[in-house]
Design a protein around this motif. Structure first.
Motif, mmCIF file in Angstrom:
data_model
loop_
_atom_site.group_PDB
_atom_site.id
_atom_site.type_symbol
_atom_site.label_atom_id
_atom_site.label_comp_id
_atom_site.label_asym_id
_atom_site.label_seq_id
_atom_site.Cartn_x
_atom_site.Cartn_y
_atom_site.Cartn_z
ATOM 1 N N THR C 185 -36.779 6.566 -13.790
ATOM 2 C CA THR C 185 -35.718 7.044 -12.900
ATOM 3 C C THR C 185 -36.294 7.950 -11.830
ATOM 4 N N ALA C 186 -37.227 8.840 -12.243
ATOM 5 C CA ALA C 186 -37.851 9.728 -11.255
ATOM 6 C C ALA C 186 -38.560 8.884 -10.202
ATOM 7 N N PHE C 187 -39.272 7.856 -10.681
ATOM 8 C CA PHE C 187 -39.989 6.953 -9.786
ATOM 9 C C PHE C 187 -39.011 6.308 -8.814
ATOM 10 N N SER C 188 -37.905 5.801 -9.364
ATOM 11 C CA SER C 188 -36.939 5.113 -8.513
ATOM 12 C C SER C 188 -36.322 6.061 -7.496
ATOM 13 N N PHE C 189 -36.007 7.276 -7.948
ATOM 14 C CA PHE C 189 -35.455 8.252 -6.996
ATOM 15 C C PHE C 189 -36.472 8.571 -5.905
ATOM 16 N N ALA C 190 -37.745 8.692 -6.304
ATOM 17 C CA ALA C 190 -38.770 9.018 -5.309
ATOM 18 C C ALA C 190 -38.911 7.890 -4.297
ATOM 19 N N VAL C 191 -38.983 6.655 -4.816
ATOM 20 C CA VAL C 191 -39.135 5.517 -3.909
ATOM 21 C C VAL C 191 -37.887 5.393 -3.021
ATOM 22 N N ALA C 192 -36.709 5.620 -3.637
ATOM 23 C CA ALA C 192 -35.485 5.548 -2.848
ATOM 24 C C ALA C 192 -35.486 6.614 -1.752
ATOM 25 N N ALA C 193 -36.007 7.802 -2.086
ATOM 26 C CA ALA C 193 -36.079 8.861 -1.081
ATOM 27 C C ALA C 193 -36.974 8.435 0.069
ATOM 28 N N LEU C 194 -38.087 7.777 -0.277
ATOM 29 C CA LEU C 194 -39.000 7.347 0.774
ATOM 30 C C LEU C 194 -38.358 6.250 1.607
ATOM 31 N N ILE C 195 -37.593 5.367 0.951
ATOM 32 C CA ILE C 195 -36.961 4.277 1.690
ATOM 33 C C ILE C 195 -35.856 4.810 2.594
ATOM 34 N N THR C 196 -34.988 5.666 2.042
ATOM 35 C CA THR C 196 -33.852 6.144 2.818
ATOM 36 C C THR C 196 -34.224 7.322 3.711
ATOM 37 N N GLY C 197 -35.380 7.949 3.444
ATOM 38 C CA GLY C 197 -35.773 9.096 4.254
ATOM 39 C C GLY C 197 -34.990 10.354 3.920
ATOM 40 N N ARG C 198 -34.246 10.329 2.821
ATOM 41 C CA ARG C 198 -33.431 11.490 2.499
ATOM 42 C C ARG C 198 -34.027 12.261 1.313
ATOM 43 N N VAL C 199 -34.583 13.429 1.581
ATOM 44 C CA VAL C 199 -35.035 14.313 0.526
ATOM 45 C C VAL C 199 -34.464 15.682 0.818
ATOM 46 N N ASP C 200 -33.619 16.170 -0.044
ATOM 47 C CA ASP C 200 -33.031 17.485 0.171
ATOM 48 C C ASP C 200 -32.636 18.045 -1.191
ATOM 49 N N PRO C 201 -32.103 19.253 -1.212
ATOM 50 C CA PRO C 201 -31.735 19.834 -2.511
ATOM 51 C C PRO C 201 -30.818 18.913 -3.306
ATOM 52 N N TYR C 321 -47.056 -2.007 -8.791
ATOM 53 C CA TYR C 321 -46.070 -0.934 -8.741
ATOM 54 C C TYR C 321 -46.657 0.358 -8.180
ATOM 55 N N ILE C 322 -47.785 0.775 -8.765
ATOM 56 C CA ILE C 322 -48.363 2.049 -8.338
ATOM 57 C C ILE C 322 -48.852 1.928 -6.907
ATOM 58 N N GLY C 323 -49.535 0.796 -6.618
ATOM 59 C CA GLY C 323 -50.065 0.596 -5.279
ATOM 60 C C GLY C 323 -48.954 0.600 -4.235
ATOM 61 N N ALA C 324 -47.886 -0.134 -4.511
ATOM 62 C CA ALA C 324 -46.793 -0.211 -3.546
ATOM 63 C C ALA C 324 -46.178 1.160 -3.325
ATOM 64 N N ALA C 325 -45.949 1.892 -4.421
ATOM 65 C CA ALA C 325 -45.308 3.196 -4.287
ATOM 66 C C ALA C 325 -46.182 4.160 -3.499
ATOM 67 N N LEU C 326 -47.497 4.157 -3.797
ATOM 68 C CA LEU C 326 -48.375 5.088 -3.098
ATOM 69 C C LEU C 326 -48.522 4.699 -1.634
ATOM 70 N N THR C 327 -48.540 3.404 -1.358
ATOM 71 C CA THR C 327 -48.603 2.957 0.035
ATOM 72 C C THR C 327 -47.359 3.425 0.789
ATOM 73 N N LEU C 328 -46.222 3.214 0.145
ATOM 74 C CA LEU C 328 -44.972 3.655 0.755
ATOM 75 C C LEU C 328 -45.008 5.155 1.012
ATOM 76 N N PHE C 329 -45.588 5.884 0.053
ATOM 77 C CA PHE C 329 -45.684 7.334 0.193
ATOM 78 C C PHE C 329 -46.555 7.705 1.396
ATOM 79 N N ALA C 330 -47.713 7.032 1.474
ATOM 80 C CA ALA C 330 -48.620 7.349 2.580
ATOM 81 C C ALA C 330 -47.964 7.038 3.918
ATOM 82 N N TRP C 331 -47.118 6.046 3.937
ATOM 83 C CA TRP C 331 -46.500 5.592 5.180
ATOM 84 C C TRP C 331 -45.340 6.518 5.570
ATOM 85 N N ARG C 332 -44.506 6.862 4.612
ATOM 86 C CA ARG C 332 -43.270 7.559 4.934
ATOM 87 C C ARG C 332 -43.341 9.079 4.782
ATOM 88 N N ALA C 333 -44.228 9.563 3.909
ATOM 89 C CA ALA C 333 -44.217 10.994 3.613
ATOM 90 C C ALA C 333 -44.437 11.871 4.848
#
Lengths: 148, 469, 656
Positions: C185-201, C321-333
């Motif tokens: 779930t944490a993973f999914s929330f993180a990836v969703a945050a990267l996809i939607t661009g929404r990270v807040d409290p 899975y890990i590769g895609a998530a980290l790539t997404l992170f590098a791209w969107r973070a």
């Protein structure tokens, strides 16, 4: 003899370890045997030391350790003796050598990297937050009071 | 039918998944006011900390300002839009079909729709038959019970059932089955006397009144030797010793010398003669010297005889745990408790590597009241291997043979153990006893006949070792 | 046909996961409410299907249907019912099915309890969950199908490793998986945050309960596994730094960091990228753990699978899975903006430093676990990395982490008063040192490493109580009222840290001050172990439901007074042809009395091993306290995902 051992292995449930007969009467020597044994791996177990296992090989190694102690070897000599015969695999604490530099250097390197990253993060200049105009403040308070 | 159910389940699930497309109108907030409520909570917390004196006024003011700033920022930057959609039947149908089709295709590819459930309870018959064929008495009895229940008019089944019960020592059940058999056989003498015998055995070898009546009637109507024997036994048990010994003598005279019941009858005559302090040759003109001695000696004589026989037998063949237990039992009866303990201790040494036999020995020890401390089952360990290194060849062979004999003994009683059979075959083969290895192998193959998985494993793990022949 | 329906249901779950990962994402890009809500319905169907499949497999085990290869190989008709049921997951295929059952369970829980999460976020999260599901359903169906049938069903199965026929290990995998899979779930929330661009409290608040839930399961699972090793392996050891253990410990360490950094995001809108990275890493480590255990790359009690095909499949999934998530992170973070500013002396810094230390500690465990494998792959050299290595590298780092965890709560958010903090820390140090010295004098302890460890544990306990006292104004009269009024998350903080201190004290005590005696005894013979006298009273042979056993009665006295009777056992499982050891354990408040029955030795003697293990109950109590702390925090009103309904604004109403 070979047949016999084959048969014994065939029929044997795992033997129970640490026969009291193999213990030293002298507590100091026994303590030394334990200390050395904690650094030796039971070759066919999970990451257990030879003093934590029922396996036959663990027992054999315990006997070896005790023989070497009785023969007057130092702890270091005993470890070297066992390592010569079974390789690095028998040492629970890997030797520091060319093929393990990376293993031993990683922890301090990680600490260093974490420290540098922390310093870099804390030193990064950050803009101080702008203060709210009175108008905005009123809006914000209204927002936060809403449906309270 | 099964496919229909699957298709229905798949379509139903598809519709469930596609349900949102079937709603007339869906409206969703794409961004909730959740963020704002968090800031409200944070303001509450600042107030609480201030009230508790955990932060100063200045800190509280600064914290409030920051929260207000962030809340405003959030409220202004977050998208407050709505997502709206209308009913989309076509999309719904395609989603449903994709779900159902993918499921059914996948299952059709790897499933085994023709394989029925095979819970063990439904396969009891199969299991019983196989066990019974392998010689398991309990299974045979189970099967016979079923058959007598299905067809209570069959004499043969009742007869077999009664005999099977007798074979496992359940004489009460045996008597009951014999009664049914006797009813069906129209009171045939042999059946009646078997019935009465079972009643007697169930009664701890004391002839009950009813049985005695039956025996007497059968003995009157026929020459059935069993009935005649028990009539005499009943006399003996009612203090008519002279009547008993005469009855047995008459039976002995009218029987062929080689008749199967003769040893028993002669033994009882000898015992009775001793008890009555009469000359045994009056009754048994052809009494052997042993019998004459026995008739004049004491009861312990028998135990002593048996002890001698068993000891001789064990000296030749020590790998017979039943003989060891019998020896200990005889010695215990003869009052030689120390010798009995010693015999069991020797037996333990012979079977040191066979936990199953050790357990049997311990049971016997308990039964004889010899146990102060029973020894737990134990296998060979590194110590044994080490000890074995210092043994002579003969000692080593003895130890190994003990282990193998123990395994064979266990399998005799608990044959349903594929691994055990593999071990046994391999052990014999390793010892060079090809004959026995083959014997054990075919025995195992018989037991697991029809069980392909086990047979294959057996062939793979043990078959190779005997195929050199 | 129940069994075959189970197989069918697994395919249905795969189909549902496929739709769950495609349609909702299409919906978010189009702003199509219906398509986004398919995430919910698909998650529900996926869960029901997986549950049906799992139920069918359980049924096959319960009724001993040996027409399944899995039951034939892993079950036996003579097994007690409990172990027929737990046998479902005591093997590779069944445990993977349990894995996806947990995954589907978390999906449906998000769809049910996540109603307050805006639909875009929820749909994206569930879509990512669906993608994880696809990989695992495919893995099960293609390489480890539990529903594989055999033509001629044998009449009985081959049994189950008796070591696993134990209540401790029976419920260890479900709890462990609750943690492993919960971190998805944490993973999914993180990836969703990267996809939607929404990270807040708000994002942190939505994610935190799932992380807490998963983390509490993992904590309990690790403790249960350790407890099992303690009483079943019969050596009193509880942790061997075995790769299988490390595989569950690494996600725990990073998950702990994630738990704390999410607080910073929620309170201060800071450490956003770091938190997302932690969320990805936590689940990645869970996947790596699954890989290590399931691929057969290790060979140990836990590693059931030995099929290289499976290993390759899992490795591939891992990389994707890990590769895609980290790539997404590098791209969107880089686009994400960190909000809150904080000073060097602040709660944020404390949490950040602890985060870094936990990450470094996890890195050390990671290297220690994988180094031998990699080295063997590359050079062929075989080495072992065991307790001595981890004691030298991991323990110092974790010790410092505990010191900082103690004073972390002294720091206030944003900017703390350095002088105040130092003054309080000095008090902590003084009290802890005094207590450690008193302990050493009272008990006659001299081991310097042990005393240092005791000091660290005392420090954390003292600091935690100290902060609790300050927060409630102890010893004011208002103290009790305030104590009761503390928010649940504060209780979580204090209980969690106190639990860690207690568990650490237990670990140190048993590692340094254990008493041990090994000897051959006959009945009636007494042996001195520390202050206790153990006497072997009697040995009885009997049999259990599917084993034979020898049970010894051992009397334990102290100064001539009876303390307890212990009943260690040696069991023999004839079906599996394996012995097991059941230690006789009596738990006292300060430690365990522990007796093990060995083989007969000589005429009437038995080898016995007796231990006095001080502190062991503290470890289990501490672990329970930590788990409880997480659950209490979970119950905090502010974390309840349903949030107060009264505050929903008017716009939200037509949504239903």
């Amino acid at each position: 003899m070979r047949t016999l051992i084959l048969l014994l292995l065939l029929l044997a449930p795992p033997a129970f370890a640490l026969d009291p007969g193999e213990m030293f009467a002298d507590p100091a020597l026994e303590e030394r045997a334990r200390a050395v044994g904690r650094d030796l791996r039971c070759l066919k177990c999970r990451n257990q030391s030879i003093f934590d296992s029922n396996a036959g090989i663990a027992k054999d190694l315990r006997v070896v350790v005790r023989e070497r102690i009785a023969a007057g070897d130092s702890d270091r000599e005993i470890l070297a003796y066992v390592q010569d015969r079974f390789g690095d695999y028998v040492l629970l604490k890997p030797p520091v050598a060319a093929h393990t530099y990376a293993l031993w250097l990683t922890p301090p390197a990680l600490v260093l990297i974490a420290g540098l990253a922390f310093a870099a993060y804390m030193r990064k200049p950050r803009r101080t937050p702008e203060t709210l105009s009175d108008e905005d403040r009123t809006a914000a308070r209204a927002l936060l009071k809403e449906t309270r | 039918m099964f496919w229909l159910a699957l298709a229905a389940a798949a379509l139903l699930s598809g519709v469930w998944i596609a349900w949102p497309f079937l709603r007339i109108r869906s409206v969703d907030l794409t961004s909730a006011d959740g963020a704002i409520s968090i800031y409200r909570d944070q303001l509450d917390e600042v107030d609480r900390d201030r009230a508790g004196g955990l932060i100063s006024d200045a800190e509280a003011t600064a914290a409030r300002a920051e929260i207000e700033r962030r809340a405003l920022h959030a409220a202004r930057s977050l998208d407050q839009g709505l997502a709206i959609s209308k009913r989309a039947p076509l999309t719904a149908v395609s989603v449903t079909l994709v779900a159902a089709a993918a499921t059914l295709a996948g299952y059709a590819w790897l499933g085994s729709p023709d394989a029925p459930d095979q819970p063990l309870a439904a396969r009891k018959q199969e299991a019983l038959t196989r066990m019974a064929d392998a010689g398991d008495l309990t299974s045979q009895i189970q099967l016979l019970i079923q058959r007598t229940q299905d067809n209570p008019e069959n004499f043969e089944d009742w007869w077999m059932l009664a005999r099977s019960y007798a074979a496992i020592g359940d004489h009460a059940s045996s008597a009951d089955a014999y009664r049914h058999a006797a009813d069906l056989a129209g009171d045939r003498p042999a059946v009646l006397s078997a019935y009465a015998e079972a009643m007697t055995l169930a009664n701890g070898n004391k002839v009950p009144g009813a049985a005695r009546l039956i025996f007497e009637q059968v003995a009157r109507d026929s020459a059935d030797p069993r009935a005649r024997y028990y009539v005499s036994l009943a006399r003996a048990q009612t203090q008519d010793f002279q009547g008993a010994i005469e009855g047995w003598t008459a039976l002995a005279r009218s029987s062929a010398p080689g008749a199967p019941w003769m040893p028993l009858v002669r033994r009882d005559i000898v015992n009775m003669a001793r008890f009555l302090e009469q000359d045994v040759t009056d009754y048994l003109p052809d009494a052997t010297p042993t019998e004459i001695a026995a008739a004049g000696g004491t009861g312990v004589m028998f135990a002593t005889d048996r002890i001698a026989t068993l000891e001789a037998q064990l000296a030749k063949q020590p790998k017979d745990y039943k003989a060891w237990i019998a020896l200990a039992r005889a010695q215990a009866v003869a009052g030689e408790r120390d010798a009995a303990t010693e015999a069991l201790a020797q037996a333990r040494q012979h079977f040191a590597a066979a936990p199953f036999v050790l357990q049997k020995i311990s049971e016997a020890e308990r039964a004889l009241g010899l146990d102060l401390v029973a020894t737990g089952p134990r296998g060979p360990d590194a110590e044994d291997i080490a000890a074995a290194a210092g043994m002579t060849q003969a000692e080593r062979d003895s130890m190994v043979e003990g282990m193998v004999a123990g395994l064979a003994a266990r399998l005799e009683e608990q044959p349903n153990d594929p691994d055990g059979w593999v071990m046994l075959v391999r052990s014999y083969a390793t010892l060079g006893q090809q004959e026995r290895a083959r014997e054990a192998y075919s025995q195992a193959a018989g037991i697991f006949d029809g069980n392909d998985a086990v047979l294959r494993a057996l062939e793979r793990q043990a078959g190779r070792m005997i195929s050199s022949d | 046909m129940i069994v075959e329906f189970g197989h069918f249901a697994l395919w249905l779950a795969l189909a549902a996961a496929l739709i769950q990962s495609v349609v909702p994402l299409w919906g978010t890009s189009r702003g199509h409410a219906g398509a986004m809500r398919v995430a919910d319905t698909a998650a529900q169907v996926q869960f029901l299907a997986t549950a049906a499949s799992f139920g069918a497999l359980t049924y096959a085990f319960v009724v001993s249907d040996f027409s399944l290869r899995l039951t034939a190989l892993n079950s036996h008709s003579a097994k007690p019912m409990l172990y027929k049921i737990t046998g479902v997951w005591a093997n590779h295929e069944g445990s993977m099915l349990l894995w996806v059952l947990m995954l589907a369970l978390f999906g449906v829980l998000i769809s049910v309890f996540g109603r307050m999460i805006p639909v875009v976020m929820r749909a994206t999260v569930l879509a990512v969950q669906g993608m994880i599901g696809i990989g695992f359903y495919a893995f099960i169906l293609l390489t480890s199908n539990p529903f594989e049938r055999i033509a001629n069903a044998p009449l009985d199965g081959q049994g189950m490793n008796p070591l696993l026929q134990d209540p401790g290990v029976a419920f260890h995998p479900p709890l462990l998986y609750l943690g492993y899979v919960g971190f998805s779930t944490a993973f999914s929330f993180a990836v969703a945050a990267l996809i939607t661009g929404r990270v807040d409290p708000a994002w942190a608040r939505w994610m935190r309960p799932w992380v807490l839930f998963a983390w509490s399961g993992l904590t309990a699972g690790i403790a249960l596994g350790s407890w099992w090793a303690y009483y079943e392996l019969g050596w009193g050891g509880f942790w061997f730094w075995d790769p299988v253990e490390n595989a569950s410990f690494m996600p725990w360490l990073i998950g702990t960091a994630l738990l704390h950094s999410a607080i910073v995001v929620e309170k201060r809108n800071a450490l956003l990228k770091w938190t997302i990275l932690l969320a990805i890493l936590t689940f990645s480590l869970s996947l790596i753990g699954t890989f290590l255990v399931r691929s057969g790359i290790l060979t140990s009690v836990h590693a059931f699978a030995t099929d290289p095909e499976r290993g390759a499949f899992i490795l591939l999934m891992l990389c994707v899975y890990i590769g895609a998530a980290l790539t997404l992170f590098a791209w969107r973070a880089p686009d994400l903006e960190d909000g809150g500013v904080f000073a060097l002396w602040s709660r944020e810094t404390g949490l950040l430093v602890n985060n870094l230390l936990l990450a470094v500690a996890c890195g050390v465990v990671f290297v220690g676990t994988l180094y031998p494998l990699v080295l063997e792959l590359i050079t062929g050299d075989k080495i072992s990395v065991g307790a001595p290595y981890f004691n030298q590298t991991f323990l110092p780092i974790f010790g410092v982490t505990m010191l900082i965890a103690g004073i972390g709560p002294f720091l206030s958010w944003k900017r703390a008063r350095k002088a105040d903090v130092l003054r309080r820390a000095a008090t902590t140090a003084g009290v802890a040192a005094t207590l450690a010295v008193l302990l050493a004098l009272a008990m006659g302890l001299s081991d310097p490493v042990g005393l240092l460890g005791a000091f660290v544990a005392l420090w954390l306990a003292v600091a935690t109580l100290q902060d609790l006292g300050r927060r409630t104004g102890f010893p004011n009269r208002a103290f009790l009222r305030r104590l009761v009024g503390l928010p649940r998350s504060a209780w979580g903080l204090y209980l969690g840290h106190l639990g860690l201190a207690i568990a650490a004290a237990g670990v140190i005590a048993v590692s340094v001050w254990r008493d041990e005696a090994i000897q051959t005894v006959t009945t009636g013979e007494a042996t001195q172990v520390g202050p206790y006298e153990f006497t072997l009273m009697d040995i009885e042979n009997t049999s259990g439901p599917n084993y034979q056993t020898s049970i010894a009665a051992v009397r334990v006295t102290r100064n001539g007074e009876l303390v307890t009777l212990l009943f260690p056992e040696r069991r023999w499982y004839p079906v599996e042809q394996k012995p097991t050891t059941e230690a006789g354990i009596r738990t006292l408040w300060h430690g365990d009395l522990y007796a093990v029955l060995g083989d007969p030795n000589g005429a009437r003697g038995f080898v016995t091993r007796y231990y006095y293990n001080p502190g062991v109950p503290w470890m289990w109590f501490g672990a329970m306290l930590i788990t409880l702390a997480a659950l209490i925090t979970l119950a905090d009103r502010r974390l309840r995902v349903g949030a107060p309904a009264a505050r929903r604004s008017a716009i939200a109403q037509p949504a239903e």
